[in-house]
Scaffold this motif. Structure first.
Motif, PDB file in Angstrom:
ATOM      1  N   UNK A 116      -3.562  -6.477   1.963  1.00 20.57           N
ATOM      2  CA  UNK A 116      -2.481  -6.846   1.122  1.00 20.57           C
ATOM      3  C   UNK A 116      -2.139  -8.311   0.928  1.00 20.57           C
ATOM      4  N   UNK A 120      -0.474 -10.348   2.926  1.00 18.29           N
ATOM      5  CA  UNK A 120       0.805 -10.830   3.380  1.00 18.29           C
ATOM      6  C   UNK A 120       0.555 -11.808   4.554  1.00 18.29           C
ATOM      7  N   UNK A 123       4.021 -11.082  10.638  1.00 21.90           N
ATOM      8  CA  UNK A 123       4.424 -10.560   9.190  1.00 21.90           C
ATOM      9  C   UNK A 123       3.454  -9.381   8.877  1.00 21.90           C
ATOM     10  N   UNK A 125       2.370  -5.664   8.053  1.00 19.04           N
ATOM     11  CA  UNK A 125       3.371  -4.525   7.975  1.00 19.04           C
ATOM     12  C   UNK A 125       2.980  -3.363   8.918  1.00 19.04           C
ATOM     13  N   UNK A 184      -0.055  -2.946  -4.562  1.00 19.50           N
ATOM     14  CA  UNK A 184       0.839  -2.833  -3.757  1.00 19.50           C
ATOM     15  C   UNK A 184       1.881  -2.842  -4.273  1.00 19.50           C
ATOM     16  N   UNK A 238       7.901  -7.762   4.708  1.00 20.30           N
ATOM     17  CA  UNK A 238       6.634  -7.157   5.172  1.00 20.30           C
ATOM     18  C   UNK A 238       6.794  -5.483   4.612  1.00 20.30           C
ATOM     19  N   UNK A 239       5.766  -4.930   3.893  1.00 20.43           N
ATOM     20  CA  UNK A 239       6.202  -3.810   3.299  1.00 20.43           C
ATOM     21  C   UNK A 239       5.284  -2.903   3.522  1.00 20.43           C
ATOM     22  N   UNK A 240       5.347  -1.625   3.850  1.00 23.43           N
ATOM     23  CA  UNK A 240       4.809  -0.477   3.719  1.00 23.43           C
ATOM     24  C   UNK A 240       5.120   0.725   2.883  1.00 23.43           C
ATOM     25  N   UNK A 250       7.159  -2.445  13.782  1.00 23.53           N
ATOM     26  CA  UNK A 250       6.442  -3.050  12.468  1.00 23.53           C
ATOM     27  C   UNK A 250       7.138  -2.111  11.377  1.00 23.53           C
ATOM     28  N   UNK A 251       6.968  -2.702  10.258  1.00 20.57           N
ATOM     29  CA  UNK A 251       7.392  -1.846   8.978  1.00 20.57           C
ATOM     30  C   UNK A 251       6.809  -0.533   9.009  1.00 20.57           C
ATOM     31  N   UNK A 252       5.605  -0.045   9.223  1.00 25.85           N
ATOM     32  CA  UNK A 252       5.163   1.229   9.351  1.00 25.85           C
ATOM     33  C   UNK A 252       6.125   2.237  10.089  1.00 25.85           C
ATOM     34  N   UNK A 284       0.052  -1.468   2.005  1.00 21.79           N
ATOM     35  CA  UNK A 284       0.533  -2.506   2.704  1.00 21.79           C
ATOM     36  C   UNK A 284       1.118  -3.490   1.795  1.00 21.79           C
ATOM     37  N   UNK A 285       1.891  -4.219   1.941  1.00 20.14           N
ATOM     38  CA  UNK A 285       2.140  -5.439   1.000  1.00 20.14           C
ATOM     39  C   UNK A 285       3.122  -6.434   1.607  1.00 20.14           C
ATOM     40  N   UNK A 286       3.142  -7.900   0.958  1.00 20.13           N
ATOM     41  CA  UNK A 286       3.935  -8.836   1.284  1.00 20.13           C
ATOM     42  C   UNK A 286       4.832  -9.099   0.106  1.00 20.13           C
TER      43      UNK A 286
END
Ligand SMILES: Cc1cc2nc3c(=O)[nH]c(=O)nc-3n(C[C@H](O)[C@H](O)[C@H](O)COP(=O)(O)OP(=O)(O)OC[C@H]3O[C@@H](n4cnc5c(N)ncnc54)[C@H](O)[C@@H]3O)c2cc1C
Lengths: 68, 392
Positions: free
Chosen positions: A22, A24, A57, A59, B44, B176-178, B231-233, B254-256
């Motif tokens: 991604x 990030x 950072x 994820x 994402x 921080x993304x999931x 973590x996000x996940x 996943x993503x930011x």
């Protein structure tokens, strides 16, 4: 950049089963030690200063640093 | 050197495709490059956009609209909730199709589109201006000349770095993304669900955006510095197990999500930045598609005029900030307040929102006004806001 003798050489360990490509981590890396090409994330370990911004950072828990 | 273009656009996300389309419509030769072999993949994104955010720039097309949005349900700690009923509020897109459709529009407008081309660096001419890009074209190193370069290369934004700008985010400035695409679930139709709380998603929130047909984007964004170890996940897996008894995971991503960076210039010399690469994100919600479309369109139009009339990139900066500057700054401030909220504050805010909206049908919403109302009626938020303003 000249490396001091006592400066550690870090290695970015990428777990590709978890990495989602991604970017990030790339966005927070202050020294351009990470690069996302069309296929996957790669690291330029000689640039890494060990700040762990990428590790925090990520994820997906896909990154870790080692300093051996 | 390969064939030179007037304008090269790096990245075929919504920002880049709109930039290429409008540069081409402005009558200059334009190349749009995308490093992935397939446009719109991977993407994402939770895929929600407001009606005006979309329709001000692009004509909606049923090919890439999954679902219309008419209701928003907000869930806070301790079962607190609020609902907003707003028919025609927006859409959930199918970005895999949407992103490609935008690139198709760029091509129809006259731009060349090349996939599998990864821009690695910029080239500078003798006068110091940018004169093109170095790229990996499907495994071959190439140099492509250009009079204007538009960086629409998303959150990882490398072109701006190469040009000497500093788009690097601190971990506190990124979410921080999931996200999973899940299937086989039942949801209230045309509804977006949001879940807040420091246990649920520290510094962020969880979303469930139904796509119709038993499918939904279920994801979350957290502030990484608020949860350096969990973590996000992990938050997402816990939530899904609580929220759904039966579901199938179809995809994961996943993503930011960057925050707005007022200090990052939107242009330098003959390089223009747009979309996530320019960090023009609504920092409170993380929404970026609408701003990507608008900034892309304006960057493309400006690039054409830079080539044809010799105007400066400053024109783009001014036009974009005239429309979005105040909003971007406001949401950034709101985000800073949001990060300081306790779970009790969230409960109070949801109660307040419920009092304003209840289940009454509304025909329009001005988020600016609603948020200001919320802040004004909560002394703690007001003090926080004032404090943050004086610090800036
Ligand atoms: C999990 C998540 C959920 C989100 N949900 C929403 C939402 O519901 N609503 C909303 O409005 N926003 C949402 N966003 C934000 C939204 O996805 C972005 O703001 C939007 O995609 C930005 O568009 P863009 O065109 O600037 O960048 P992108 O869509 O990221 O496109 C950039 C493109 O550039 C390409 N590229 C990058 N580097 C190079 C290079 N060197 N050479 C060639 N090509 C390159 C990439 O491959 C990519 O295709 C979400 C973000 C995340 C991470």
């Amino acid at each position: 950049m000249i490396k001091m003798a006592e400066q550690k050489q870090y290695r970015v360990k990428i777990d590709f089963r978890k990495c989602g490509n991604c970017g990030a981590c790339v966005a927070v890396c202050p020294t351009e030690a990470l690069h996302l090409d069309q296929i996957k994330l790669s690291s330029k370990d000689e640039n890494c200063i060990g700040c762990e911004f990428c590790v925090i950072t990520c994820p997906a828990d896909a990154l870790a640093l080692s300093d051996e | 050197m390969n064939k030179a273009y007037d304008v090269i656009v790096v990245g075929a996300g919504p920002a880049g495709s709109l930039a290429a389309k409008h540069a081409a419509l402005g009558g200059v030769s334009t190349l749009l490059i995308e490093k992935h072999p397939v446009i719109g993949c991977p993407v994402c994104c939770a895929e929600a956009i407001s009606t005006t955010g979309l329709t001000n720039i692009v004509e909606p097309d049923p090919r890439w609209i999954c679902s219309e949005i008419e209701r928003v349900r907000l869930h806070g700690p301790g079962n607190s909730k609020a609902g907003i009923y707003h028919p025609k509020a927006g859409f959930v897109l199918e970005r895999k199709i949407f992103d490609r459709a935008m690139a198709e529009q760029a091509a129809i407008a006259g731009a060349d589109v090349k996939v599998g081309v990864d821009a690695l660096d910029i080239i500078r001419g003798n006068n110091g201006d940018i004169s093109g890009v170095v790229a990996d074209d499907n495994g071959r190193s190439v140099e492509i000349g250009a009079r204007v370069v538009i960086a629409a290369d998303g959150v990882e934004s490398q072109i701006a770095c190469r040009a000497g700008l500093n788009p690097v985010l601190k971990p506190k400035d990124i979410h921080s993304s999931y996200q999973y695409l899940i299937g086989g679930i039942e949801l209230e139709p045309r509804t977006l669900e949001f879940y807040f709380g420091n246990e649920t998603a520290p510094g962020g929130y969880i979303w469930v955006f139904g796509k119709g047909g038993g499918l939904a984007n279920v994801g979350l964004a957290i502030m990484p510095t608020k949860s350096p170890h969990k973590k996000a996940v992990e938050y997402l897996d816990e939530f899904i197990a609580r929220r759904f008894s039966r579901y199938k995971i179809i995809e994961r991503m996943t993503g930011g999500v960057p925050t707005y960076m007022e200090a990052l210039p939107l242009y330098k010399d003959n390089l223009l930045l747009c979309g996530d690469a320019a960090r023009v994100i609504d920092s409170l919600t993380g929404a970026g598609i609408a701003n990507a479309l608008l900034s892309g369109k304006l960057a493309g139009q400006t690039a054409a005029r830079m080539v044809r009339e010799g105007i400066s990139g400053e024109f783009y900066r001014k036009e974009f900030l005239k429309i979005k500057g105040r909003e971007l700054k406001f949401y950034y401030l709101c985000r800073q307040i949001y990060l300081k909220l306790s779970d009790d504050d969230v409960v109070n805010i949801l109660r307040f929102v419920d009092d304003i909206f209840g289940e009454k049908e509304i025909t329009g919403i001005n988020p600016f006004e609603v948020i200001t109302k919320i802040i004004m009626s909560h002394p703690k938020l007001l003090t926080l806001g004032r404090h943050l303003l004086t610090m800036n």
